[in-house]
Scaffold this active site. Structure first.
Site: not given
Length: 385
Positions: A211, A319
């Protein structure tokens, strides 16, 4: 946690947020929706929970049944090649470097891995903290901390020894020792060195960086592309030529926010997939157990799926997480079905397992008592194995 690949087209104007935050380095919003309270768990993680800080499971699960797996009614689907969970813990305590094992951070329990393999899952994404792997005294290209690397490799080898796949995940948001990673040559060297430790293990997958989110919008496309390419170059230069590489964009990697032009990423072995993350609460942060609707899973992945198909690319949902309630279970079911019907998503992993999640963490799938296990697991995950 998050919000996607800012390398190009399909923008949806929503503020990014994070499942493990507000914690260290978080600069986004910290206000919960009406009726919820921000509950502190540890320096790494806080979450919005219904009611006061003492409320735990009131709106997280609608029943306590442990229903057997429900057969999927999803027609014309292709099963994921990789399906599993994130095993969180080694990246915890990121304000204490190097920290103390068992106090500031923890490695996954073998019993947890055994549980998921026994259920039929074959994939584990294992976060680590770069500052522990390559201590700041030597910099990003410096020597490894031998003890931390050894403990991490023990976990990876345990997973792959079970016949499952393990994703190596530097969980640093493209930040090292308090500064953005911007040197492509240093990032390439880091990955050459690290991949070299795992190059002989065919069940290892390399996740370039968790991320990225602080790269300025004006340079996001170029810098994220260059850093991803540098990592791919470094991994292949190490001799790791057969393993899958997962590349992530900026803006928290959220699949609903925008899609990236990754066609420029060159891999001589043509074994790269685009990793995205997706949460189903109102801001896509994964900090609230309430899903927007029972169809939000399909809706938030639709543009990313279309983009992958149009560009002949492979996607990996690194995720996904939601509360274990009726709307969320239906929404996750929809997402899993749509992904398996699309032909472009090769895998998915739930956020998260890990021994240190608090008892009221609404996406915890850590056995034996994670809140996701009684209902979400049998009703929306196991049917898609």
């Amino acid at each position: 946690m998050k919000t996607l690949l800012a390398l190009a087209t399909l923008a949806i104007a929503v503020s990014p947020a994070v499942a493990q935050n507000p914690g260290q380095g978080w600069t986004g919003g910290t206000t919960c929706a009406a009726g919820s309270t921000c509950v502190y768990s540890n320096p790494y993680y806080s979450q919005c929970l219904p009611g006061t800080a003492t409320t735990t499971t009131s709106s997280i699960a609608t029943t306590t049944s442990t229903a057997p797996p429900t057969s999927s009614s999803c027609a014309n689907r292709t099963k994921f090649k990789f399906f599993g969970v994130n095993e969180s813990g080694a990246e915890f305590g990121n304000t204490v470097i190097p920290g103390t094992l068992g106090k500031d951070y923890i490695f996954p329990a073998p019993s947890s891995i055994d549980y998921f393999v026994g259920q039929g899952f074959n994939f584990f994404r294992v976060p680590f903290l770069m500052e522990r792997m390559v201590p700041p005294a030597g910099g990003i290209t410096g020597p490894f901390d031998s003890t931390y690397l050894s403990n991490y490799m023990e976990t990876i080898n345990y997973i792959t020894g079970k016949g499952a796949y393990a994703a190596i995940d530097p969980h640093n948001y493209m930040i090292y020792n308090g500064a953005d990673i911007s040197s492509t040559s240093e990032f390439q060297t880091f990955w050459t060195n690290l991949a070299g430790q795992f190059k002989s293990n065919p069940n290892v997958i390399f996740d370039v960086m968790n991320e990225p989110n602080t790269i300025p919008a004006s340079t996001a496309f170029a810098l994220a592309s260059y850093l991803n390419q540098a990592a791919v170059n470094g991994i292949r230069a190490s001799g790791a030529t057969s393993q899958l590489i997962l590349v992530e964009g900026t803006s928290w990697t959220g699949a609903w926010r925008n899609s990236a032009v990754f066609g420029a990423i060159q891999d001589p072995y043509n074994n790269v997939a685009i990793e995205m993350h997706q949460y189903l609460d109102s801001d896509g942060s994964g900090t609230n157990a309430t899903c927007v609707s029972s169809t939000i899973g399909v809706e938030r992945l639709a543009d990313a799926t279309t983009w992958l198909q149009a560009n002949n690319l492979k996607g990996f949902l690194g995720e996904i997480g939601a509360g274990s309630n009726a709307d969320c279970i239906t929404a996750v079911n929809g997402a899993m079905c749509a992904m398996q019907q699309s032909g472009v998503w090769i895998g998915a992993s739930w956020w998260a397992a890990g021994p240190w999640w608090p008892a009221d963490y609404f996406t915890s799938i850590e056995p034996p008592s994670g809140l996701i296990i009684p209902e979400m697991l049998p009703q929306a995950l196991l049917p898609y194995l």
